[in-house]
Design a protein around this motif. Structure first.
Motif, PDB file in Angstrom:
ATOM      1  N   LYS A 449      21.368  72.874  42.795  1.00  0.00           N
ATOM      2  CA  LYS A 449      20.087  72.500  43.650  1.00  0.00           C
ATOM      3  C   LYS A 449      20.409  71.033  44.405  1.00  0.00           C
ATOM      4  O   LYS A 449      21.363  70.518  44.150  1.00  0.00           O
ATOM      5  N   LEU A 450      19.623  71.024  45.335  1.00  0.00           N
ATOM      6  CA  LEU A 450      19.858  69.771  46.119  1.00  0.00           C
ATOM      7  C   LEU A 450      18.641  68.777  46.005  1.00  0.00           C
ATOM      8  O   LEU A 450      17.627  69.132  45.278  1.00  0.00           O
ATOM      9  N   LYS A 451      19.019  67.685  46.602  1.00  0.00           N
ATOM     10  CA  LYS A 451      18.057  66.448  46.221  1.00  0.00           C
ATOM     11  C   LYS A 451      16.697  66.867  47.118  1.00  0.00           C
ATOM     12  O   LYS A 451      16.644  67.351  48.037  1.00  0.00           O
ATOM     13  N   SER A 452      15.685  66.457  46.371  1.00  0.00           N
ATOM     14  CA  SER A 452      14.379  66.944  46.843  1.00  0.00           C
ATOM     15  C   SER A 452      13.771  66.347  48.455  1.00  0.00           C
ATOM     16  O   SER A 452      14.243  65.140  48.705  1.00  0.00           O
ATOM     17  N   VAL A 453      13.360  67.226  48.941  1.00  0.00           N
ATOM     18  CA  VAL A 453      13.039  66.882  50.353  1.00  0.00           C
ATOM     19  C   VAL A 453      11.461  66.446  50.474  1.00  0.00           C
ATOM     20  O   VAL A 453      10.841  66.208  51.524  1.00  0.00           O
TER      21      VAL A 453
END
Lengths: 483, 362
Positions: A449-453
């Motif tokens: 998962k990616l860092k939250s936007v």
């Protein structure tokens, strides 16, 4: 135009690093980990099987013996050179080796140097009592231990390689330097001289690759191929905090309320106002993207980054249009017809070629109606330039939002275009297996998962609505406190 | 047809294996023989991950047959020709590595000599097959995908279940010593299907004791002076293990074993029937196909095709499918195993042989 950035010179659209201007990168076969460690694994295994002091003396003895076997033209004690000796010589050398070390020390290498590669090697060092798995495990851990070219253990091996080169009498160096280096095996790593000697050792060992005319790629390829086939990937992903989906509804509701206020204003007060239409259109588009982000929980996803980019672009465009209004009062209609001109191009192409993709998501007929909603298409240009001839970067600079462009938009554009940086960050997992050369593997199970936007999207949505508030006012009692 | 990357890799693996076998034949019993065995082990270990993917993706499950429960392909008896009538993919389950690993251990001399001869014959036949039917058959150690200790445990459990009131092998060796012990404790149903060796014709060869004694005298290669209970165990555990291994392989890959011998055929089908409910197995279609090819093997006259070159033979049989013919004729696809008459299957196979196969050879 910026000609230089942090030492990088700008040439033909590229910032060239100072290193690439002056130096050529080492080939794979010259690099320690990929090209030299496999050749010196035999030394590493022997080294690892004894305490350091004993290992140094033992290996020096072995190298002195090896010196009698290898041809004069050979500078390094690489295993591939030993394997090139005829069987009789190999047998003699391995017999000597067997008198100095236990068979089990080199038996892990028999999964690389098998019977078909060297019959004598497999004969002397093959250990029936040890399973393949144990041998793989030992090789894998040795690769891990000696993978860094700067570590103390690796420097010890590199010293021993240098020692062998010295035996070949091919090195000429100042006496004081030679005296210093010769102390290496007798010094512990925490000796005050070692920070001086270790870099010298590493440089001298590395320079020896220049003397090698034709490095043996075959052995290296075989080594890595075998090791990668015999070991499993140990994958890991980078953990980022996963955004809590539940507490975003309030923020969404607040945005909705504010946008509703302006929409009601438009409906009832200025329904024919092009400026308000365009600004509200852009805001609503942003709001819908924001809504999609929340409704579909896209905070930690690739799509989340597309949402950020879209919000930034719409926000900059709104500010830009407001900025340019005084010079171009008709900019609001111009902006609309610029966009409709792009649609016209799509529909014209469709007319030329027919239904190339019958089941596509592009409703061409509906687009045609939109294009000609207020004007015949014959009166609509198809402008292929950026709107108003400025790209988004220039527009951002003109409206004082360079930071948004430089620090967020450009990064999100890499995702928009699917460039390798975005692919590496979002769609590949790292493998921690040394024998796989720490490669990457496709993340088809969607673990990464990616860092939250969320924070950026929320901030941009508020900034977007603030434009409307500044322009049209907003009742203070309706403002949400501490949002 | 464009090959996939996996298919190209399979061909590459086969070619590498051929080179290894060539080398091994030269080194046979030479000073480097043990190292050759290690290399063969390593070779298959190295290729295991890619082969598992190839089995999963490239071979169309129930249309893939693998010749198994044999020491080698019998090219002299045109084994490869009879197989080609069946599945679209034909594999040879290579037992070589298991023979070689036995040779690598402390094995009694007489067994060692027998194993060595079997292994050598296997290598020679494999090389001939690779050379004459290049890339049409693949020789792979298919059954090694099942860990040997799982097979051993399951087999021992099944063996003790053949007896009344025996809980495990330790219990068996304590209670079963003489042949009378065997006869008294063996379940009646088991006595109807059990076999002793390849020459045993069941009750046509005599009663249980006569057959057992005959087996010990003529076929048993272990210590003949051991207790009957021990001999009985070793006479059965091999067949049971082999069938268990084949069954587990079927469960894992859904391929169809191609079996020609009465012993593996009987033991596998019995094992399946016994375990089907407990293990919730759904391999009826494969079992039917095993039976079809088993019946076909019994009537296949190799001398009718021995003079026909391989490629010419393939042209002659193009479009023929033994399984499809029998399944369509008897509408087998919607039937449960218990609804299918093996006698009908046998007759339909014969019908195929006469009306479809032989006609093509003219």
């Amino acid at each position: 135009m910026v000609k230089e950035y942090k030492g990088h010179k700008f040439k033909s659209g590229k910032f060239v690093t100072p290193f690439n201007e002056l130096l050529t990168q080492l080939g794979k076969e010259e690099q320690w980990y990929l090209g030299r460690l496999p050749e010196y694994m035999w030394l590493a295994l022997i080294f690892d099987s004894h305490p350091r002091e004993k290992a140094m003396i033992l290996i020096q003895d072995i190298l002195q013996e090896l010196n009698k076997f290898l041809p004069d033209t050979i500078m390094q004690p690489k295993i591939s050179y030993i394997l090139q000796l005829n069987e009789e010589k190999q047998q003699d050398f391995y017999q000597y080796l067997s008198s100095k070390i236990e068979k089990s020390v080199l038996s892990p290498l028999t999964i690389i140097i098998t019977y078909s590669i060297s019959r004598p090697f497999s004969k002397y060092f093959s250990n029936k009592d040890e399973g393949i798995e144990d041998k793989i495990s030992k090789l894998e851990s040795t690769i891990q231990t000696f993978s860094s070219q700067h570590s103390e253990q690796t420097t010890d091996i590199r010293y021993l390689v240098f020692y062998y080169i010295q035996l070949r009498n091919k090195i000429i160096m100042p006496e004081d330097q030679s005296e210093l280096i010769n102390q290496y095996p007798d010094l512990t790593h925490n000796n005050h001289l070692m920070p001086l000697i270790r870099p010298m050792v590493r440089n001298l060992e590395m320079m020896s690759t220049n003397f090698e005319e034709n490095p043996n790629i075959t052995y290296l390829e075989m080594f890595w191929e075998r090791m990668s086939e015999l070991t499993d990937c140990e994958l890991f992903s980078v953990q980022f905090e996963i955004e809590d989906a539940l507490d975003k509804k309030t923020a969404l509701e607040n945005c909705y309320k504010e946008l509703k206020y302006f929409t009601d204003l438009f409906h009832t007060v200025s329904p024919l106002d092009h400026k308000m239409l365009v600004l509200l259109g852009l805001s609503t588009f942003s709001y819908k993207r924001f809504l999609e982000l929340i409704e579909h929980n896209l905070y930690n996803t690739i799509t989340g980054r597309n949402v950020v980019r879209s919000l930034i672009e719409n926000y900059i465009m709104m500010k830009y249009l407001i900025l340019r209004e005084s010079e171009k009062p008709n900019i609001w209609e111009e902006y609309q017809y610029y966009g409709l001109g792009q649609f016209k191009l799509i529909t014209e192409r469709y007319e030329d070629t027919g239904d190339v993709y019958p089941n596509s998501h592009v409703e061409y007929k509906y687009l045609s109606l939109i294009v000609e909603e207020y004007k015949g298409k014959d009166f609509i240009d198809m402008d292929l330039n950026y709107f108003d001839r400025h790209n988004i970067k220039t527009k951002a600079e003109m409206v004082g939002e360079s930071n948004l462009y430089k620090h967020l938009y450009d990064y999100d554009s890499i995702y928009e275009h699917g460039l390798w940086g975005a692919i590496r960050e979002s769609s590949l997992l790292k493998c921690n297996t040394a024998s796989h050369q720490f490669h990457c593997v496709p993340d088809i199970e969607n673990q990464q998962k990616l860092k939250s936007v969320w924070h950026d999207c929320h901030l941009l949505m508020q900034k977007t609505l603030n434009i409307l508030k500044e322009l049209y006012g907003y009742p203070s009692h309706l403002e949400v406190k501490g949002k | 047809m464009t090959k996939t990357k996996f298919q190209e890799e399979l061909i590459h693996i086969q070619n590498e294996y051929k080179a290894l076998l060539d080398m091994g034949l030269i080194e046979w019993e030479d000073e480097y023989f043990i190292e050759f065995i290690e290399e063969v082990n390593l070779f298959w270990k190295q290729n295991e991950p890619v082969l598992l993917n190839i089995y999963k993706y490239e071979f169309p499950q129930i249309d893939t047959v693998f010749l198994t429960a044999v020491t080698k392909v019998d090219l002299e008896y045109m084994q490869h020709y009879s197989m080609k009538i069946t599945g679209s993919i034909c594999l040879i389950d290579d037992p070589l590595i298991s023979y070689l690993n036995l040779l690598n251990r402390e094995t009694p001399k007489n067994i060692r000599e027998k194993l060595a001869s079997v292994a050598q014959a296997n290598i020679k036949e494999s090389l001939r097959l690779i050379e004459s039917c290049s890339n049409d058959f693949f020789i792979l150690p298919i059954r090694t995908i099942i860990p040997i200790d799982i097979v051993r445990k399951a087999s021992e459990q099944f063996f003790v279940s053949l007896f009344n009131d025996i809980s495990n092998t330790e219990d068996y060796f304590k209670k079963i010593k003489t042949f009378d012990d065997i006869e008294q404790n063996l379940k009646d149903a088991v006595k109807t299907w059990i076999l002793f060796g390849w020459d045993d014709n069941g009750y046509r060869s005599g009663n249980l004791k006569e057959r057992f004694v005959d087996f010990v005298k003529t076929e048993y290669i272990g210590n003949k002076n051991c207790a009957a209970g021990e001999i009985f165990f070793f006479s059965q555990i091999g067949y049971i293990s082999q069938s268990m291994n084949i069954l587990f392989t079927m469960m894992e890959l859904n391929f169809v074993p191609y079996i020609r011998g009465i012993v593996p055929f009987r033991y596998l089908t019995t094992l399946y029937s016994s375990l089907k409910e407990n293990l919730k197995l759904n391999l009826d279609a494969q079992i039917v196909r095993i039976s079809i090819s088993y019946f076909f093997e019994r009537i296949f006259e190799y001398n009718l095709v021995s003079e026909i070159p391989y490629n010419e033979y393939l042209e002659k049989i193009n479009g023929l499918s033994l399984y499809k013919y029998v399944e369509d004729t008897l509408s087998l696809n919607n039937k449960e195993l218990y609804e299918i008459s093996l006698r009908q299957v046998d007759l339909t196979v014969e019908q195929f042989y006469k009306n479809e196969f032989l006609v093509r050879l003219k």
